[in-house]
Design a protein around this motif. Structure first.
Motif, PDB file in Angstrom:
ATOM      1  N   ILE A   1     154.478 -28.677 -53.743  1.00 25.05           N
ATOM      2  CA  ILE A   1     155.138 -29.346 -54.624  1.00 25.05           C
ATOM      3  C   ILE A   1     154.076 -29.967 -55.464  1.00 25.05           C
ATOM      4  CG2 ILE A   1     156.303 -31.447 -55.099  1.00 25.05           C
ATOM      5  CD1 ILE A   1     158.217 -30.773 -52.750  1.00 25.05           C
ATOM      6  N   VAL A   2     154.728 -29.750 -57.081  1.00 25.64           N
ATOM      7  CA  VAL A   2     153.902 -30.719 -58.106  1.00 25.64           C
ATOM      8  C   VAL A   2     154.872 -31.268 -58.864  1.00 25.64           C
ATOM      9  CG1 VAL A   2     152.245 -30.604 -60.040  1.00 25.64           C
ATOM     10  CG2 VAL A   2     151.833 -29.077 -58.220  1.00 25.64           C
ATOM     11  N   THR A   3     154.806 -32.615 -58.960  1.00 24.86           N
ATOM     12  CA  THR A   3     155.662 -33.339 -59.657  1.00 24.86           C
ATOM     13  C   THR A   3     155.052 -33.473 -61.070  1.00 24.86           C
ATOM     14  OG1 THR A   3     155.085 -35.607 -59.009  1.00 24.86           O
ATOM     15  CG2 THR A   3     156.682 -34.365 -57.975  1.00 24.86           C
ATOM     16  N   GLY A   4     155.900 -33.566 -62.103  1.00 25.59           N
ATOM     17  CA  GLY A   4     155.150 -33.871 -63.629  1.00 25.59           C
ATOM     18  C   GLY A   4     154.339 -32.521 -64.005  1.00 25.59           C
ATOM     19  N   GLY A   5     154.944 -31.386 -63.226  1.00 27.53           N
ATOM     20  CA  GLY A   5     153.832 -30.129 -63.370  1.00 27.53           C
ATOM     21  C   GLY A   5     153.882 -29.245 -64.956  1.00 27.53           C
ATOM     22  N   GLY A   6     154.742 -30.012 -65.729  1.00 27.66           N
ATOM     23  CA  GLY A   6     155.130 -29.103 -66.877  1.00 27.66           C
ATOM     24  C   GLY A   6     154.235 -29.524 -67.858  1.00 27.66           C
ATOM     25  N   SER A   7     153.206 -30.086 -67.834  1.00 26.64           N
ATOM     26  CA  SER A   7     152.090 -30.543 -68.889  1.00 26.64           C
ATOM     27  C   SER A   7     151.057 -31.203 -68.473  1.00 26.64           C
ATOM     28  CB  SER A   7     152.726 -31.205 -70.039  1.00 26.64           C
ATOM     29  OG  SER A   7     153.199 -32.560 -69.843  1.00 26.64           O
ATOM     30  N   GLY A   8     149.814 -31.134 -69.130  1.00 25.70           N
ATOM     31  CA  GLY A   8     148.871 -31.895 -68.783  1.00 25.70           C
ATOM     32  C   GLY A   8     147.997 -31.748 -67.375  1.00 25.70           C
ATOM     33  N   ILE A   9     147.684 -32.744 -66.721  1.00 22.66           N
ATOM     34  CA  ILE A   9     146.916 -32.497 -65.391  1.00 22.66           C
ATOM     35  C   ILE A   9     147.992 -32.108 -64.326  1.00 22.66           C
ATOM     36  CG2 ILE A   9     146.043 -34.029 -63.358  1.00 22.66           C
ATOM     37  CD1 ILE A   9     145.324 -35.967 -65.375  1.00 22.66           C
ATOM     38  N   GLY A  10     149.352 -32.114 -64.558  1.00 21.04           N
ATOM     39  CA  GLY A  10     150.295 -31.433 -63.565  1.00 21.04           C
ATOM     40  C   GLY A  10     150.235 -30.002 -63.970  1.00 21.04           C
ATOM     41  N   GLU A  11     150.401 -29.690 -65.077  1.00 22.00           N
ATOM     42  CA  GLU A  11     150.282 -28.220 -65.384  1.00 22.00           C
ATOM     43  C   GLU A  11     149.061 -27.505 -64.716  1.00 22.00           C
ATOM     44  OE1 GLU A  11     150.281 -25.150 -69.216  1.00 22.00           O
ATOM     45  OE2 GLU A  11     150.432 -27.214 -69.647  1.00 22.00           O
ATOM     46  N   ALA A  12     147.824 -28.222 -65.177  1.00 15.90           N
ATOM     47  CA  ALA A  12     146.531 -27.659 -64.731  1.00 15.90           C
ATOM     48  C   ALA A  12     146.414 -27.577 -63.247  1.00 15.90           C
ATOM     49  CB  ALA A  12     145.276 -28.622 -65.197  1.00 15.90           C
ATOM     50  N   ALA A  13     146.989 -28.563 -62.686  1.00 15.58           N
ATOM     51  CA  ALA A  13     146.947 -28.344 -61.049  1.00 15.58           C
ATOM     52  C   ALA A  13     147.885 -27.260 -60.460  1.00 15.58           C
ATOM     53  CB  ALA A  13     147.358 -29.848 -60.424  1.00 15.58           C
ATOM     54  N   ALA A  14     149.037 -27.293 -61.196  1.00 11.06           N
ATOM     55  CA  ALA A  14     149.834 -26.225 -60.819  1.00 11.06           C
ATOM     56  C   ALA A  14     149.439 -24.951 -60.799  1.00 11.06           C
ATOM     57  CB  ALA A  14     151.172 -26.221 -61.142  1.00 11.06           C
ATOM     58  N   LEU A  15     148.734 -24.761 -61.901  1.00 14.53           N
ATOM     59  CA  LEU A  15     148.020 -23.536 -62.289  1.00 14.53           C
ATOM     60  C   LEU A  15     146.821 -23.239 -61.199  1.00 14.53           C
ATOM     61  CD1 LEU A  15     148.063 -23.356 -66.042  1.00 14.53           C
ATOM     62  CD2 LEU A  15     149.586 -21.764 -64.697  1.00 14.53           C
ATOM     63  N   ALA A  16     146.022 -24.082 -61.007  1.00 13.96           N
ATOM     64  CA  ALA A  16     144.892 -24.177 -60.102  1.00 13.96           C
ATOM     65  C   ALA A  16     145.455 -23.926 -58.470  1.00 13.96           C
ATOM     66  CB  ALA A  16     144.136 -25.271 -60.060  1.00 13.96           C
ATOM     67  N   MET A  17     146.264 -24.433 -58.151  1.00 15.34           N
ATOM     68  CA  MET A  17     147.024 -24.218 -56.818  1.00 15.34           C
ATOM     69  C   MET A  17     147.384 -22.812 -56.736  1.00 15.34           C
ATOM     70  SD  MET A  17     148.762 -28.223 -56.564  1.00 15.34           S
ATOM     71  CE  MET A  17     149.503 -28.175 -55.376  1.00 15.34           C
ATOM     72  N   ALA A  18     148.185 -22.336 -57.671  1.00 13.33           N
ATOM     73  CA  ALA A  18     148.564 -21.099 -57.597  1.00 13.33           C
ATOM     74  C   ALA A  18     147.538 -19.938 -57.517  1.00 13.33           C
ATOM     75  CB  ALA A  18     149.203 -20.687 -58.976  1.00 13.33           C
ATOM     76  N   ARG A  19     146.270 -20.192 -58.444  1.00 14.93           N
ATOM     77  CA  ARG A  19     145.258 -19.355 -58.297  1.00 14.93           C
ATOM     78  C   ARG A  19     144.770 -19.371 -56.864  1.00 14.93           C
ATOM     79  NH1 ARG A  19     144.189 -21.525 -63.601  1.00 14.93           N
ATOM     80  NH2 ARG A  19     142.712 -22.785 -62.739  1.00 14.93           N
ATOM     81  N   ALA A  20     144.530 -20.602 -56.242  1.00  9.95           N
ATOM     82  CA  ALA A  20     144.226 -20.799 -54.893  1.00  9.95           C
ATOM     83  C   ALA A  20     145.013 -20.090 -53.759  1.00  9.95           C
ATOM     84  CB  ALA A  20     143.929 -22.376 -54.521  1.00  9.95           C
ATOM     85  N   GLY A  21     146.165 -19.589 -54.324  1.00 10.75           N
ATOM     86  CA  GLY A  21     146.922 -18.908 -53.105  1.00 10.75           C
ATOM     87  C   GLY A  21     148.086 -19.528 -52.995  1.00 10.75           C
ATOM     88  N   ALA A  22     148.613 -20.950 -53.332  1.00 13.41           N
ATOM     89  CA  ALA A  22     149.888 -21.476 -53.059  1.00 13.41           C
ATOM     90  C   ALA A  22     151.112 -20.933 -53.645  1.00 13.41           C
ATOM     91  CB  ALA A  22     149.635 -22.759 -53.107  1.00 13.41           C
ATOM     92  N   ALA A  23     152.135 -20.785 -53.114  1.00 12.52           N
ATOM     93  CA  ALA A  23     153.352 -20.873 -53.890  1.00 12.52           C
ATOM     94  C   ALA A  23     153.762 -22.329 -54.334  1.00 12.52           C
ATOM     95  CB  ALA A  23     154.501 -20.491 -52.766  1.00 12.52           C
ATOM     96  N   VAL A  24     153.944 -22.401 -55.702  1.00 17.19           N
ATOM     97  CA  VAL A  24     154.345 -23.855 -56.282  1.00 17.19           C
ATOM     98  C   VAL A  24     155.772 -24.207 -56.713  1.00 17.19           C
ATOM     99  CG1 VAL A  24     153.583 -25.192 -57.969  1.00 17.19           C
ATOM    100  CG2 VAL A  24     151.834 -23.511 -56.897  1.00 17.19           C
ATOM    101  N   VAL A  25     156.239 -25.233 -56.430  1.00 17.06           N
ATOM    102  CA  VAL A  25     157.511 -25.662 -56.665  1.00 17.06           C
ATOM    103  C   VAL A  25     157.107 -26.756 -57.743  1.00 17.06           C
ATOM    104  CG1 VAL A  25     159.838 -26.821 -56.269  1.00 17.06           C
ATOM    105  CG2 VAL A  25     158.581 -25.000 -54.549  1.00 17.06           C
ATOM    106  N   ILE A  26     157.591 -26.672 -59.166  1.00 16.66           N
ATOM    107  CA  ILE A  26     157.294 -27.651 -59.985  1.00 16.66           C
ATOM    108  C   ILE A  26     158.627 -28.559 -60.144  1.00 16.66           C
ATOM    109  CG2 ILE A  26     156.807 -27.985 -62.222  1.00 16.66           C
ATOM    110  CD1 ILE A  26     155.171 -25.466 -62.202  1.00 16.66           C
ATOM    111  N   GLY A  27     158.341 -29.878 -60.188  1.00 18.05           N
ATOM    112  CA  GLY A  27     159.561 -30.874 -60.379  1.00 18.05           C
ATOM    113  C   GLY A  27     159.380 -31.535 -61.654  1.00 18.05           C
ATOM    114  N   GLY A  28     160.038 -31.660 -62.287  1.00 18.76           N
ATOM    115  CA  GLY A  28     159.991 -32.381 -63.840  1.00 18.76           C
ATOM    116  C   GLY A  28     161.099 -32.649 -64.543  1.00 18.76           C
ATOM    117  N   ARG A  29     161.100 -33.078 -65.575  1.00 23.46           N
ATOM    118  CA  ARG A  29     162.430 -33.631 -66.302  1.00 23.46           C
ATOM    119  C   ARG A  29     162.748 -32.807 -67.528  1.00 23.46           C
ATOM    120  NH1 ARG A  29     161.880 -39.908 -68.014  1.00 23.46           N
ATOM    121  NH2 ARG A  29     159.809 -39.213 -68.517  1.00 23.46           N
TER     122      ARG A  29
END
Length: 249
Positions: free
Chosen positions: A10-38
């Motif tokens: 899970i990544v909260t605040g994953g739609g922009s900025g640091i959260g977006e970068a982290a979600a993309l990096a986690m996916a590149r590392a092999g994770a399935a990612v659930v993004i939570g945001g407003r």
């Protein structure tokens, strides 16, 4: 790159900025990612980028100040992917930069609801699932403001110190149950939030940083991925400054 293969995150605040970068990096590392945001538009854009790269991702509308939203985020993760292994609790707000007596009462409540209660709600429901799964790893977004004090930011500093303290206490709660809890403490990072706070010139903060430049979102994301991975398997209860040396001053 640290390995998150076959993990569900899970990544909260994953739609922009640091959260977006982290979600993309986690996916590149092999994770399935659930993004939570407003913001569904931003969140779905990141989801599509992850899917285009060949990884799995979904978006769940989430306001972390609402416990029911957070529970729904965790429940959706488990229903879609079967479990929860990793979480990056990144959603937050920065508030006003004014002396303490000028801070608004409503603004104080908002910061507490998002930055403190939001992290609590996330960890509460994430850890419940991780205990069922036999373990996991969590990273919270604190800040250099969660490690030091700075004028004009009394409320924000208080909330980020709370995140640092909650991270330490939770790490001790679950240290023998195979759940690690850490935090990152970003310094000035080139994001829309910092641009707004600096009147459109985030690089004006470069003189404040010993390395002479502000950070990039992917530099924080790399630290998050490492802390979530088994490469950091003996690290818990730590807030890692990723700040170009600011906290060393």
């Amino acid at each position: 790159m640290a390995d998150l293969s076959d993990k569900v995150a899970i990544v909260t605040g994953g739609g922009s900025g640091i959260g977006e970068a982290a979600a993309l990096a986690m996916a590149r590392a092999g994770a399935a990612v659930v993004i939570g945001g407003r913001d569904a538009v931003k969140g779905e854009r990141v989801v599509q980028a992850i899917r285009d790269s060949g990884s799995r991702a979904i978006f769940q509308p989430t306001d972390v100040s609402r416990p029911d939203d957070v529970k729904a985020l965790v429940d959706r993760t488990v229903s879609e992917f079967g479990r929860l292994d990793l979480a990056y609790n990144n959603a937050g707000a920065d508030g006003e930069q004014v002396p303490l007596h000028q801070q608004g009462v409503d603004g104080a409540s908002f910061l507490v609801d998002v930055n403190i209660k939001g992290v609590f709600y996330c960890m509460k429901y994430e850890i419940e699932q991780m205990l069922r799964a036999g373990g996991g790893a969590i990273v919270n977004t604190s800040s250099i403001f969660g490690l030091n004090g700075y004028p004009g930011w009394s409320l924000y500093t208080a909330t980020k110190h709370a995140v640092t303290g909650m991270t330490k206490a939770a790490a001790l709660d679950y240290a023998q149950q195979n759940i690690r809890v850490n935090a990152v403490g970003p310094g000035p990072v080139e994001t829309a939030l910092l641009a707004k706070g600096t009147g459109g010139d985030p690089h004006s903060y470069a003189a404040f940083v010993p390395m002479g430049r502000i950070g990039q979102p992917d530099e924080i994301a790399d630290a998050v991925v490492w802390l979530l991975s088994d490469d950091a398997r003996y690290v818990t209860g730590h807030t890692l400054p990723v700040d170009g040396g600011v906290c060393a001053q």
